[in-house]
Design a protein around this motif. Structure first.
Motif, PDB file in Angstrom:
ATOM      1  N   MET A  17      53.546   2.344  61.516  1.00  0.00           N
ATOM      2  CA  MET A  17      54.100   2.091  62.831  1.00  0.00           C
ATOM      3  C   MET A  17      53.224   1.120  63.621  1.00  0.00           C
ATOM      4  O   MET A  17      53.735   0.262  64.316  1.00  0.00           O
ATOM      5  N   ILE A  18      51.908   1.253  63.500  1.00  0.00           N
ATOM      6  CA  ILE A  18      51.001   0.353  64.217  1.00  0.00           C
ATOM      7  C   ILE A  18      51.196  -1.080  63.725  1.00  0.00           C
ATOM      8  O   ILE A  18      51.237  -2.017  64.522  1.00  0.00           O
ATOM      9  N   THR A  19      51.327  -1.240  62.432  1.00  0.00           N
ATOM     10  CA  THR A  19      51.512  -2.576  61.861  1.00  0.00           C
ATOM     11  C   THR A  19      52.792  -3.206  62.380  1.00  0.00           C
ATOM     12  O   THR A  19      52.813  -4.392  62.725  1.00  0.00           O
ATOM     13  N   THR A  20      53.859  -2.420  62.458  1.00  0.00           N
ATOM     14  CA  THR A  20      55.119  -2.925  62.985  1.00  0.00           C
ATOM     15  C   THR A  20      54.946  -3.366  64.435  1.00  0.00           C
ATOM     16  O   THR A  20      55.434  -4.428  64.831  1.00  0.00           O
ATOM     17  N   CYS A  21      54.217  -2.581  65.220  1.00  0.00           N
ATOM     18  CA  CYS A  21      53.973  -2.925  66.626  1.00  0.00           C
ATOM     19  C   CYS A  21      53.133  -4.193  66.756  1.00  0.00           C
ATOM     20  O   CYS A  21      53.382  -5.020  67.644  1.00  0.00           O
ATOM     21  N   VAL A  22      52.158  -4.372  65.869  1.00  0.00           N
ATOM     22  CA  VAL A  22      51.338  -5.584  65.898  1.00  0.00           C
ATOM     23  C   VAL A  22      52.214  -6.801  65.593  1.00  0.00           C
ATOM     24  O   VAL A  22      52.099  -7.855  66.237  1.00  0.00           O
ATOM     25  N   GLY A  23      53.099  -6.673  64.616  1.00  0.00           N
ATOM     26  CA  GLY A  23      54.024  -7.767  64.299  1.00  0.00           C
ATOM     27  C   GLY A  23      54.938  -8.097  65.470  1.00  0.00           C
ATOM     28  O   GLY A  23      55.196  -9.266  65.762  1.00  0.00           O
ATOM     29  N   LEU A  24      55.417  -7.069  66.150  1.00  0.00           N
ATOM     30  CA  LEU A  24      56.251  -7.286  67.341  1.00  0.00           C
ATOM     31  C   LEU A  24      55.438  -7.921  68.464  1.00  0.00           C
ATOM     32  O   LEU A  24      55.953  -8.782  69.199  1.00  0.00           O
ATOM     33  N   ALA A  25      54.176  -7.514  68.604  1.00  0.00           N
ATOM     34  CA  ALA A  25      53.312  -8.118  69.613  1.00  0.00           C
ATOM     35  C   ALA A  25      53.135  -9.612  69.344  1.00  0.00           C
ATOM     36  O   ALA A  25      53.113 -10.423  70.280  1.00  0.00           O
TER      37      ALA A  25
END
Length: 186
Positions: A1-9
């Motif tokens: 989930m953190i990785t997905t959020c970093v990609g969205l950021a």
């Protein structure tokens, strides 16, 4: 989930890059590097994640057939054909690029992004990349819709004429012909 959020950021920082471009902020290149770095790093981290899904035999070969041209198209469209330092630059006015990959469709980078992620999912069999990739492709689609409907018409006076002659995402026969003709002229 953190990785997905970093990609969205990363995608959000690229959106911020576009917004500050309207003001011709001198330090905006840092935002582009940060956005692409965050998003690319998230894709790499998700690709290398350990959880794997079961895919049919031969899917890795298909993955390479999607990844290699997709990644090449992405890099060429976004960085080599019109280097990011030259995009949205005001000379006598904003300059709209309508040749090369931008003759094929108005947002060629999205095609390369989707093929790159799809190919990497098939090659790596990464469950995290499959989940995150769908979210990132969806976010990228929202991003280019925003560019197409709000930003680019404000940035480029002739963008609405360009919209009338060039498909947004799915190339047409005439746009592919125009792409090939513009490549021959260069």
């Amino acid at each position: 989930m953190i990785t997905t959020c970093v990609g969205l950021a990363g995608i959000a920082v690229l959106l911020l890059y576009d917004l500050v471009t309207l003001r011709q902020w001198r330090g905006r290149g840092v935002l582009a590097l940060l956005g692409y770095g965050l998003h690319g790093g998230a894709i790499l981290a998700a690709t290398l994640a350990s959880e794997r899904c079961a895919l049919p035999v031969g899917s890795a070969g298909l993955g390479w057939l999607l990844f290699l041209p997709g990644f090449s198209w992405l890099i060429y469209s976004l960085f080599l054909f019109a280097p990011i330092a030259n995009t949205y630059v005001v000379r006598d006015g904003p300059v709209l690029i309508t040749s090369g990959p931008y003759a094929c469709c108005r947002h060629p980078g999205l095609i390369g992004h989707a093929l790159t992620i799809g190919g990497l999912v098939l090659v790596s069999r990464s469950t995290m990349l499959a989940r995150g990739g769908l979210i990132w492709i969806g976010a990228n689609l929202v991003y280019v819709l925003w560019q197409d409907q709000w930003l680019f018409p404000r940035l480029f006076p002739d963008y609405n004429d360009y919209k009338m002659t060039t498909p947004m995402l799915i190339p047409s026969r005439s746009s592919i012909r125009y792409l090939l003709n513009t490549w021959r002229l260069q």
